[in-house]
Design a protein around this motif. Structure first.
Motif, mmCIF file in Angstrom:
data_model
loop_
_atom_site.group_PDB
_atom_site.id
_atom_site.type_symbol
_atom_site.label_atom_id
_atom_site.label_comp_id
_atom_site.label_asym_id
_atom_site.label_seq_id
_atom_site.Cartn_x
_atom_site.Cartn_y
_atom_site.Cartn_z
ATOM 1 N N THR A 10 -55.206 -19.024 6.974
ATOM 2 C CA THR A 10 -56.002 -19.221 5.819
ATOM 3 C C THR A 10 -57.056 -18.375 5.828
ATOM 4 O OG1 THR A 10 -55.128 -21.626 5.922
ATOM 5 C CG2 THR A 10 -57.012 -21.111 4.567
ATOM 6 N N LEU A 65 -57.478 -23.055 0.140
ATOM 7 C CA LEU A 65 -56.078 -22.682 -0.607
ATOM 8 C C LEU A 65 -55.907 -22.797 -2.036
ATOM 9 C CD1 LEU A 65 -53.480 -24.264 2.104
ATOM 10 C CD2 LEU A 65 -54.259 -21.764 2.062
ATOM 11 N N VAL A 111 -47.539 -21.402 -0.556
ATOM 12 C CA VAL A 111 -48.068 -22.106 0.656
ATOM 13 C C VAL A 111 -46.555 -22.821 0.986
ATOM 14 C CG1 VAL A 111 -49.509 -23.589 1.895
ATOM 15 C CG2 VAL A 111 -50.321 -21.940 0.335
#
Length: 270
Positions: free
Chosen positions: A99, A202, A209
């Protein structure tokens, strides 16, 4: 010689070099060996790059174990390999490194898979007894220095939902890990999550994802995986009867999910 040369991570590469790149990142204190059960299957379709993070496996220690610093070292490695728009699959805290890499270098990350990566600190479950014995004060450093292979295996199995076949390389790499490095890595992961949750991070990134979570994970509250559904680009897959190590507990299903995800994201970019 620059700092990257000193800290250069150990890497294992499998599959055709002209195949779509898939980077596999392990969790805290583990090594690239944790991905070994799925590596061959993934390498049939991908250029698979398995990385030992600093201080883990066969990689040298680093001055900083901050998550952003680890991501920066991974970025330097990908630059060195000439790779772009890779799929990064991170297990547990390896998902935080992935991330952070996407936050720092969106040019490098085409898609991101998080396997057993807890979304926020409030989802963390109590540490199993044997892990408290191995890791916690005041006796942690002493026990750590005297731990046997059998004790290491029991510690790993405390994070699974059923007995698993743990690769010998996983045990050997854990034996080489220092107590101080492990504790420092754990603190830095906590700091990363305390600053902002993973779904929040995110949500502002335009990256597909995949979230894979064991429905019987003893380290993170399994229902917390649903928090990732707030991320517009995220898909959440729950694995019944699986704990914190899907690569060891549900090898075929985990590999299939990753392959399906990479195929879908390639179609999206085409």
């Amino acid at each position: 010689m620059n700092q990257y040369d000193v800290d250069r991570p150990h890497v294992i590469q499998d599959g055709r070099r002209d195949a779509p790149p898939l980077v596999l990142v392990h969790g805290t204190g583990a090594s690239s060996a944790t991905w070994e059960p799925v590596a061959d299957r993934l390498a049939a379709h991908h250029h698979v790059v398995r990385v030992d993070l600093p201080g883990c496996g066969q990689s040298p220690p680093a001055r900083s174990y901050d998550v952003p610093a680890q991501a920066a070292r991974l970025a330097a490695l990908l630059d060195d390999l000439g790779l772009r728009q890779v799929t990064v699959a991170g297990h547990s805290s390896g998902g935080y490194v992935g991330t952070s890499l996407a936050e720092q270098r969106p040019d490098l990350v085409g898609s991101l898979a998080l396997v057993s990566s807890g979304p926020s600190l409030d989802a963390l479950l109590p540490v199993p007894l044997i892990l408290r014995f191995l890791l916690g004060p005041p006796f942690g450093p002493i026990v750590w220095s005297r731990r046997s292979d059998a004790m290491i295996r029991k510690g790993i199995e405390a994070t699974t939902a059923h007995p698993v076949d743990v690769p010998d390389d996983v045990i050997a790499d854990l034996r080489g890990l220092s107590y101080r490095a492990f504790r420092t890595m754990s603190r830095r992961n906590t700091e990363y999550l305390a600053e902002r949750s993973v779904p929040e991070r995110l949500a502002v990134l335009d990256v597909p994802v995949l979230v894979v979570f064991g429905a019987a994970d003893p380290r993170w509250e399994p229902t917390s995986a649903r928090r990732y559904e707030a991320v517009p680009t995220a898909r959440v897959e729950m694995l019944p009867g699986v704990g914190h190590l899907p690569m060891l507990e549900a090898t075929g299903r985990t590999a299939d999910l990753l392959l399906d995800f990479t195929a879908r994201t390639r179609d999206r970019r085409a």
